[in-house]
Design a protein around this motif. Structure first.
Motif, mmCIF file in Angstrom:
data_model
loop_
_atom_site.group_PDB
_atom_site.id
_atom_site.type_symbol
_atom_site.label_atom_id
_atom_site.label_comp_id
_atom_site.label_asym_id
_atom_site.label_seq_id
_atom_site.Cartn_x
_atom_site.Cartn_y
_atom_site.Cartn_z
ATOM 1 N N ASN A 14 -1.419 -5.283 -18.384
ATOM 2 C CA ASN A 14 -1.627 -6.409 -17.365
ATOM 3 C C ASN A 14 -0.643 -7.189 -16.616
ATOM 4 O O ASN A 14 -0.411 -8.536 -17.208
ATOM 5 C CB ASN A 14 -3.189 -6.963 -16.643
ATOM 6 N N PRO A 15 -0.050 -7.212 -15.650
ATOM 7 C CA PRO A 15 0.918 -8.365 -15.148
ATOM 8 C C PRO A 15 0.209 -9.277 -14.531
ATOM 9 O O PRO A 15 0.878 -10.640 -14.814
ATOM 10 C CB PRO A 15 2.261 -7.176 -13.926
ATOM 11 N N ASP A 16 -0.754 -9.503 -14.153
ATOM 12 C CA ASP A 16 -1.842 -10.567 -14.200
ATOM 13 C C ASP A 16 -1.163 -11.319 -15.829
ATOM 14 O O ASP A 16 -1.216 -12.885 -15.042
ATOM 15 C CB ASP A 16 -2.547 -10.380 -13.617
ATOM 16 N N GLU A 17 -1.922 -11.170 -16.149
ATOM 17 C CA GLU A 17 -1.104 -11.731 -17.372
ATOM 18 C C GLU A 17 0.563 -12.905 -18.472
ATOM 19 O O GLU A 17 0.101 -13.098 -19.465
ATOM 20 C CB GLU A 17 -1.558 -11.290 -18.979
ATOM 21 N N LEU A 18 1.189 -11.735 -17.615
ATOM 22 C CA LEU A 18 2.616 -12.318 -17.481
ATOM 23 C C LEU A 18 2.223 -13.237 -16.453
ATOM 24 O O LEU A 18 3.226 -14.648 -17.661
ATOM 25 C CB LEU A 18 3.291 -10.769 -17.372
ATOM 26 N N ILE A 50 6.178 -19.617 -7.507
ATOM 27 C CA ILE A 50 5.848 -18.312 -7.742
ATOM 28 C C ILE A 50 6.142 -17.048 -7.015
ATOM 29 O O ILE A 50 7.295 -16.561 -7.186
ATOM 30 C CB ILE A 50 4.797 -18.019 -8.773
ATOM 31 N N GLY A 51 5.227 -17.194 -5.849
ATOM 32 C CA GLY A 51 5.384 -16.442 -5.045
ATOM 33 C C GLY A 51 6.456 -16.372 -3.885
ATOM 34 O O GLY A 51 7.032 -15.349 -2.979
ATOM 35 N N VAL A 57 8.793 -12.861 -9.665
ATOM 36 C CA VAL A 57 7.657 -11.430 -9.170
ATOM 37 C C VAL A 57 8.222 -9.935 -9.798
ATOM 38 O O VAL A 57 7.782 -9.653 -10.624
ATOM 39 C CB VAL A 57 7.644 -11.874 -7.715
ATOM 40 N N ARG A 58 9.146 -10.273 -9.480
ATOM 41 C CA ARG A 58 9.476 -8.458 -9.668
ATOM 42 C C ARG A 58 10.294 -8.401 -11.431
ATOM 43 O O ARG A 58 9.753 -7.402 -11.866
ATOM 44 C CB ARG A 58 11.172 -8.260 -9.664
ATOM 45 N N SER A 59 10.041 -10.067 -11.597
ATOM 46 C CA SER A 59 10.864 -10.018 -13.626
ATOM 47 C C SER A 59 9.542 -9.568 -13.627
ATOM 48 O O SER A 59 9.378 -8.811 -15.449
ATOM 49 C CB SER A 59 10.837 -11.041 -13.488
ATOM 50 N N PHE A 60 7.937 -9.502 -13.297
ATOM 51 C CA PHE A 60 6.870 -9.570 -14.197
ATOM 52 C C PHE A 60 6.499 -8.430 -14.709
ATOM 53 O O PHE A 60 6.057 -7.644 -15.222
ATOM 54 C CB PHE A 60 5.971 -10.187 -13.605
ATOM 55 N N SER A 65 6.143 -3.622 -21.072
ATOM 56 C CA SER A 65 4.383 -3.600 -20.503
ATOM 57 C C SER A 65 3.785 -3.365 -20.632
ATOM 58 O O SER A 65 3.017 -2.510 -20.068
ATOM 59 C CB SER A 65 3.925 -4.926 -21.665
ATOM 60 N N VAL A 66 4.592 -3.224 -18.865
ATOM 61 C CA VAL A 66 4.224 -2.705 -17.573
ATOM 62 C C VAL A 66 4.650 -2.072 -17.246
ATOM 63 O O VAL A 66 5.073 -2.172 -16.019
ATOM 64 C CB VAL A 66 3.138 -3.965 -17.006
ATOM 65 N N SER A 67 5.830 -1.293 -17.970
ATOM 66 C CA SER A 67 7.017 -0.225 -17.143
ATOM 67 C C SER A 67 6.501 0.758 -16.702
ATOM 68 O O SER A 67 6.515 1.293 -15.437
ATOM 69 C CB SER A 67 7.834 0.353 -18.224
ATOM 70 N N TYR A 68 4.507 1.153 -16.835
ATOM 71 C CA TYR A 68 3.747 2.682 -16.411
ATOM 72 C C TYR A 68 3.821 1.852 -14.831
ATOM 73 O O TYR A 68 3.560 2.724 -14.045
ATOM 74 C CB TYR A 68 2.294 2.546 -17.367
ATOM 75 N N ILE A 69 3.652 0.702 -14.290
ATOM 76 C CA ILE A 69 3.340 0.572 -12.933
ATOM 77 C C ILE A 69 4.723 1.173 -12.291
ATOM 78 O O ILE A 69 4.241 1.715 -10.988
ATOM 79 C CB ILE A 69 2.996 -0.941 -12.670
ATOM 80 N N THR A 70 5.465 0.834 -12.721
ATOM 81 C CA THR A 70 7.141 1.566 -12.027
ATOM 82 C C THR A 70 7.602 2.832 -12.202
ATOM 83 O O THR A 70 8.892 3.813 -11.231
ATOM 84 C CB THR A 70 8.665 0.724 -11.656
ATOM 85 N N ASP A 71 6.514 3.914 -13.332
ATOM 86 C CA ASP A 71 7.352 4.870 -13.053
ATOM 87 C C ASP A 71 7.204 5.580 -12.173
ATOM 88 O O ASP A 71 5.407 5.632 -11.611
ATOM 89 C CB ASP A 71 5.750 5.974 -14.650
ATOM 90 N N LEU A 72 7.915 6.674 -12.101
ATOM 91 C CA LEU A 72 7.571 7.693 -10.125
ATOM 92 C C LEU A 72 7.581 9.278 -11.113
ATOM 93 O O LEU A 72 7.940 9.219 -12.114
ATOM 94 C CB LEU A 72 9.272 7.204 -9.733
#
Length: 72
Positions: A14-18, A50-51, A57-60, A65-72
């Motif tokens: 979860n990127p929120d946790e980052l 942060i916003g 923000v992009r670094s999160f 661990s959250v690379s699945y979010i940007t998989d195309l």
């Protein structure tokens, strides 16, 4: 669009946790509250900061661990 099924409890995915980890490491937990200071206000200010930092923000979302979010 790809639907990703995640476990019921998966904070490492979860990127929120980052974001919260960053807040704890760099801000709120690093300096005690001053007399009369409200924790909620300080957290809100730090999240707003942060916003305003697109690179941070992009670094999160670039974390492995959250690379699945940007998989195309």
């Amino acid at each position: 669009m790809t639907l990703h099924f995640l476990p019921g409890y998966a904070p490492d995915l979860n990127p929120d946790e980052l974001v919260w980890s960053h807040v704890k490491r760099t801000g709120v937990a690093r300096r005690p509250l001053q007399s009369g200071e409200k924790m909620g206000l300080r957290i809100h200010e730090q999240l707003a900061e942060i916003g305003r930092n697109p690179r941070l923000v992009r670094s999160f979302f670039g974390h492995p661990s959250v690379s699945y979010i940007t998989d195309l």
